[in-house]
Design an enzyme around this catalytic site. Structure first.
Site: not given
Ligand code: GLN
Length: 525
Positions: A90, A165, A189
């Site tokens: 990532k 994400s 994510s």
């Molecule tokens: N969708 C959640 C957020 O926007 C979790 C994102 C994540 O796990 N990085 O914060």
């Protein structure tokens, strides 16, 4: 011509094929890079592919393999687990000499001065990093549409999101560009994009994996974890990255079990692990907003686990409803502090036309996207003098209650099973103008981060032709048991017809006239 057969192998099959001399690391890496270069335009899973570095690493792996082959079976068996296996990181994993933008314009031009601990461990284990994958800016989002570099599409339907994400990592594994990838999970994510792309993904216990060199979002929630196409591969990558790192004081000194040794190869042995196991179905996770097709697949999975000998127990996690609000106070509060460092002086993007304050405002004003700005404003507000007790402290109290719910449930059951995402992959653009709808994508995963627990998502079938994920949640530090349940589920569903289906839009990826994901795809949906 790209050799598609090599890209269909699982990482452990690659490892044994390499040792047997069936193919070389160079052939393996060429096949994966070739496929990624040929088919990524309509997918946009990758922010960059470093083919030169990957090919050089493959040649070094081949030299080690040749040497070990000359030395005999003992030397071959002693080779590290990932030797010659390609994988993706990532874009928030810092690597020496390479870009890491965390999906943000504010890190444009930033070049990593060192390798994140997990990147160093992957390289020591022989893994070949082929590039960095797309993500929501600073990991804030559930669809990868908040990337400053444009969205990623879902290989099962190019008009839909891959989740986020870590959507680039999930899509790259689903599209066979790599057998393994690294993601991070702050509120879902890893698990949510794994579910939406039909691959396996795991968030380990908070503290299991070092975050040294990982660009931070919310420090009391962030965890690094693996994506793969099966649970054994997931365990192999977790094994490589897990364990204490003196450069990260939040990493745990607890010994890391030998996960692979705890995961039977044979399906019968794997299924036998379920006998006598108590699995809780948390009532609150089967609530409004859960798509009927998702609920049906998860309940069928529970029934299959039960027929294989597990005991399914109805449990309640009464504070689940507070999960979203708690998370959206704590995560933005921590993000507002973590993102203060992007000042235009130390990293990447920098506007330098005025005095210090003007430069700071211009750098942050042009460098951050709208979702990141929303989080900084929310977090700064929640931490401000007049509101700290009403919001931040309150959220920390709710966090304790949420954790206590899990503790109570784990007195009765060995693990919990639940949906990973309340819906299958949604169309590009569908939730972009409704932040709360986007936030609800993670309603089944957020509480697990709030409580710091390990969680896994494994594919459990399709609804309307799109993948559904089964979530397995365990006690802190019990990744091994969570993986065993995932492996057992794979074993008992090994003959299911859906397992033989490939992502439906792979042929469209091969078609040079398929457009890149973005506005056109979004408005068409
Ligand atoms: N969708 C959640 C957020 O926007 C979790 C994102 C994540 O796990 N990085 O914060």
């Amino acid at each position: 011509m790209v050799d598609r057969r090599l890209t269909r192998l699982l990482a452990h099959e690659m490892a044994s094929g390499l040792r047997a001399g069936d193919f070389s690391a160079r052939e393996l890496v060429d096949a994966h890079l070739g496929l990624a270069l040929a088919t990524d335009r309509p997918l946009h899973a990758w922010l960059f592919l470093d083919d030169e570095a990957a090919r050089a690493a493959a040649d070094r792996a081949d030299a080690r393999l040749a040497e070990a082959r000359r030395a005999g079976a003992g030397a071959l068996n002693a080779l590290p687990a990932l030797l010659g296996v390609p994988l993706g990181l990532k874009d928030l994993v810092v690597t020496r000499g390479q870009a890491s933008t965390a999906g943000s314009r504010i890190l444009e031009g930033f070049v990593g001065p060192f390798d994140a601990t997990i990147a160093a461990r992957i390289r020591e284990a022989g893994g070949i990093v082929v590039g960095k994958t797309n993500m929501d800016e600073f990991a804030m989002g559930s669809s990868t549409e908040h990337s400053a570099w444009g969205p990623t599409a879902n290989p099962w339907d190019l008009g839909r999101v891959p989740g986020g994400s870590s959507g680039g990592s999930a899509a790259a594994v689903a599209a066979y560009h790599v057998p393994l990838a690294i993601g991070t999970d702050t509120g879902g994510s890893i698990r949510q994009p794994a579910a939406l792309c039909g691959v396996a993904g795991m968030k380990p216990t908070y503290g299991r994996v070092s975050r040294y060199g990982i660009i931070a979002f919310a420090s009391s929630l962030d965890q690094v974890g693996p994506f793969a196409r099966d649970v054994r591969d997931l365990a192999t990558l977790l094994q490589v990255v897990a364990g204490r790192d003196d450069n990260d004081s939040t990493s745990s000194p607890l010994p890391v079990p030998d996960y692979a040794a705890l995961l039977p190869e044979g399906d019968d042995e794997a299924a036998a692990l379920l006998r006598g196991m108590r699995l809780g179905l948390p009532r609150e996770y089967f609530a409004a907003g859960l798509e009927p097709g998702v609920e049906a697949r998860v309940r069928e999975a529970a029934a299959a686990l039960e027929s294989a000998g597990a005991e399914i127990v109805d449990v309640s996690l009464p504070h689940t409803d507070y999960g979203l609000a708690t998370y959206y106070l704590i995560a933005p509060a921590e993000a507002s502090a973590n993102l203060a460092r992007y000042d235009g002086i130390r990293f990447g993007h920098s506007m330098r036309d005025g005095d210090v304050l003007a430069n700071y405002l211009a750098t942050r004003g042009t460098g951050f996207g709208p979702e990141v700005k929303r989080r900084i404003v929310l977090g700064t507000y929640a931490l401000s003098a007049g509101y700290y007790d009403a919001y931040y402290v309150k959220a920390q109290k709710a966090r304790t209650l949420i954790k206590a719910d899990f503790d109570a449930a784990f007195e009765r059951v060995d693990a919990l099973i639940a949906p990973t995402s309340p819906t299958v992959a949604f169309p590009l653009g569908a939730r972009m103008h409704d932040p709360v709808a986007m936030y609800l994508s993670d309603v089944c995963t957020l509480p697990v981060n709030v409580a710091g627990l390990p969680g896994l998502s494994v594919p459990c079938g399709l609804s309307d032709g799109l993948p559904v994920g089964l979530q397995v949640i365990g006690r802190a530090w019990e990744e091994a048991r969570v993986l065993q349940i995932g492996r057992a589920y794979e074993a008992i569903s090994a003959d299911a017809g859906w397992r033989r289906l490939e992502p439906s839009d792979l042929p469209a990826l091969e078609n040079p006239s398929t457009p890149a994901p973005g506005v056109a795809a979004g408005s068409a949906a």
